[in-house]
Design a protein around this motif. Sequence first.
Motif, PDB file in Angstrom:
ATOM      1  N   ARG A 162     135.617   1.103  59.160  1.00 24.66           N
ATOM      2  CA  ARG A 162     135.743   0.482  57.838  1.00 24.66           C
ATOM      3  C   ARG A 162     137.210   0.149  57.522  1.00 24.66           C
ATOM      4  O   ARG A 162     137.498  -0.851  56.866  1.00 24.66           O
ATOM      5  CB  ARG A 162     135.159   1.394  56.759  1.00 24.66           C
ATOM      6  N   GLU A 201     128.108  -4.479  59.526  1.00 26.28           N
ATOM      7  CA  GLU A 201     129.183  -4.842  58.616  1.00 26.28           C
ATOM      8  C   GLU A 201     130.268  -5.671  59.314  1.00 26.28           C
ATOM      9  O   GLU A 201     130.915  -6.494  58.684  1.00 26.28           O
ATOM     10  CB  GLU A 201     129.802  -3.603  57.982  1.00 26.28           C
ATOM     11  N   GLY A 204     128.756  -8.908  59.116  1.00 27.94           N
ATOM     12  CA  GLY A 204     128.868  -9.394  57.746  1.00 27.94           C
ATOM     13  C   GLY A 204     130.243  -9.947  57.445  1.00 27.94           C
ATOM     14  O   GLY A 204     130.378 -10.988  56.791  1.00 27.94           O
ATOM     15  N   GLY A 259     125.780  -3.642  53.465  1.00 29.18           N
ATOM     16  CA  GLY A 259     127.126  -3.207  53.159  1.00 29.18           C
ATOM     17  C   GLY A 259     127.828  -4.275  52.338  1.00 29.18           C
ATOM     18  O   GLY A 259     127.297  -5.381  52.129  1.00 29.18           O
ATOM     19  N   GLU A 260     129.038  -3.962  51.878  1.00 31.17           N
ATOM     20  CA  GLU A 260     129.718  -4.858  50.949  1.00 31.17           C
ATOM     21  C   GLU A 260     130.052  -6.216  51.562  1.00 31.17           C
ATOM     22  O   GLU A 260     129.996  -7.245  50.872  1.00 31.17           O
ATOM     23  CB  GLU A 260     130.997  -4.210  50.412  1.00 31.17           C
ATOM     24  N   TYR A 261     130.386  -6.253  52.857  1.00 33.98           N
ATOM     25  CA  TYR A 261     130.740  -7.544  53.448  1.00 33.98           C
ATOM     26  C   TYR A 261     129.509  -8.423  53.626  1.00 33.98           C
ATOM     27  O   TYR A 261     129.586  -9.648  53.475  1.00 33.98           O
ATOM     28  CB  TYR A 261     131.468  -7.343  54.772  1.00 33.98           C
ATOM     29  N   GLN A 262     128.366  -7.811  53.931  1.00 31.40           N
ATOM     30  CA  GLN A 262     127.131  -8.594  54.003  1.00 31.40           C
ATOM     31  C   GLN A 262     126.773  -9.164  52.635  1.00 31.40           C
ATOM     32  O   GLN A 262     126.352 -10.320  52.524  1.00 31.40           O
ATOM     33  CB  GLN A 262     125.991  -7.712  54.503  1.00 31.40           C
TER      34      GLN A 262
END
Length: 379
Positions: A162, A201, A204, A259-262
């Motif tokens: 991450r 991720e 993503g 996840g946040e990037y996706q």
Amino acid sequence: MHEARLRELIPGVLAALVRRGADFATAEDAVQEALLRAVEKPGVWSDVDDLKGWLITAAWRRFLDLARADASRRDREDRVADEPPAGPVQPTDDTLALYFLCAHPRLTPTSAVALTLRAVGGLTTKQIAQAYLVPESTMAQRISRAKRTVGDVRFDSPGDLRTVLKVLYLVFNEGYSGDVDLAAEAIRLARQLAASTDDEEVAGLLALFLLHHARRPARTRADGSLVPLAEQVRGLWRRELIAEGVDVLQAALARDRLGEYQAQAAIAALHADAQTADETDWVQIVEWYDELVALTGSPVVRLNRAVAVGEADGPRAGLAALADLDPTLPRHTAAAAYLHERAGDVALAADLYARAAAAAQNVAERNHLIRRAATLRFG
């Protein structure tokens, strides 16, 4: 073309030297010098079948030269000098390990980005300095400190993927300064990372980069001024990058480990899917922002969500969502100006645009906000 081909091999070459026993700092210097020699004299390697092996041999010889020049390294030189010459090199996870090293938690984000660009990206100190608009000597000191900081870190120590992704995200957001296109460089590095690890991720993040980069040709006018998303000529968007980004994203989302990037990439994909600004599916974008808020709790995400709510449910609803946020947040005033403009509060919007311009983070953004204020005040 030659330089790009060589730079793709840098992580594996550097990792090979470190695995042989070379210290990271000296090995990185040796690899850089080998790369420069190869760039300056392509004739010496153009017919080589195993280019990676050739680079390892050239870098190893340079490392031994550097080690011999430093008496304090003679013990290490004696230990490693009998290593056999490089043969054909098989793919390993060295690239991923090198990413972990360059994104070590001991490093500041700025230092991690600089070290990643040099050690993994193969950029010269001069190129990185130009990209960050700082003197080469300043960047050299920054990179030297970073190399010393991670000098005693075991190369096979577990790393935090991450953190690596955050470093690449920072690289991408630096944009296009100097003679190095850092957005394109971040995409290249993200592709390398995606080839080194099976993580949704990572996919993503790559999808997010591709979808944002696809809109780049339409983001600025000939005079360098910004073009808001709603006003962009969508025929200029690079559809091949959008298609690739959507494919990468869909494969990641299918694994059902969001996840946040996706989530960010899904929002970018919805913008890219709309043929016109009026066709944008703002309701679904708000839903994705809800997912992103749940994942991150980020105030910046909440601010962006408020703007999306203003598009989906009307500007008054957007202003209500914005009212719950800290007004000192970056771009809070600009968001309020936009929503008030859409609500018909022209005088207030003009004042807010002027205030936002005074706090703008770059010249292009400042000029855009000044123009909006002037347009509302004077027509």
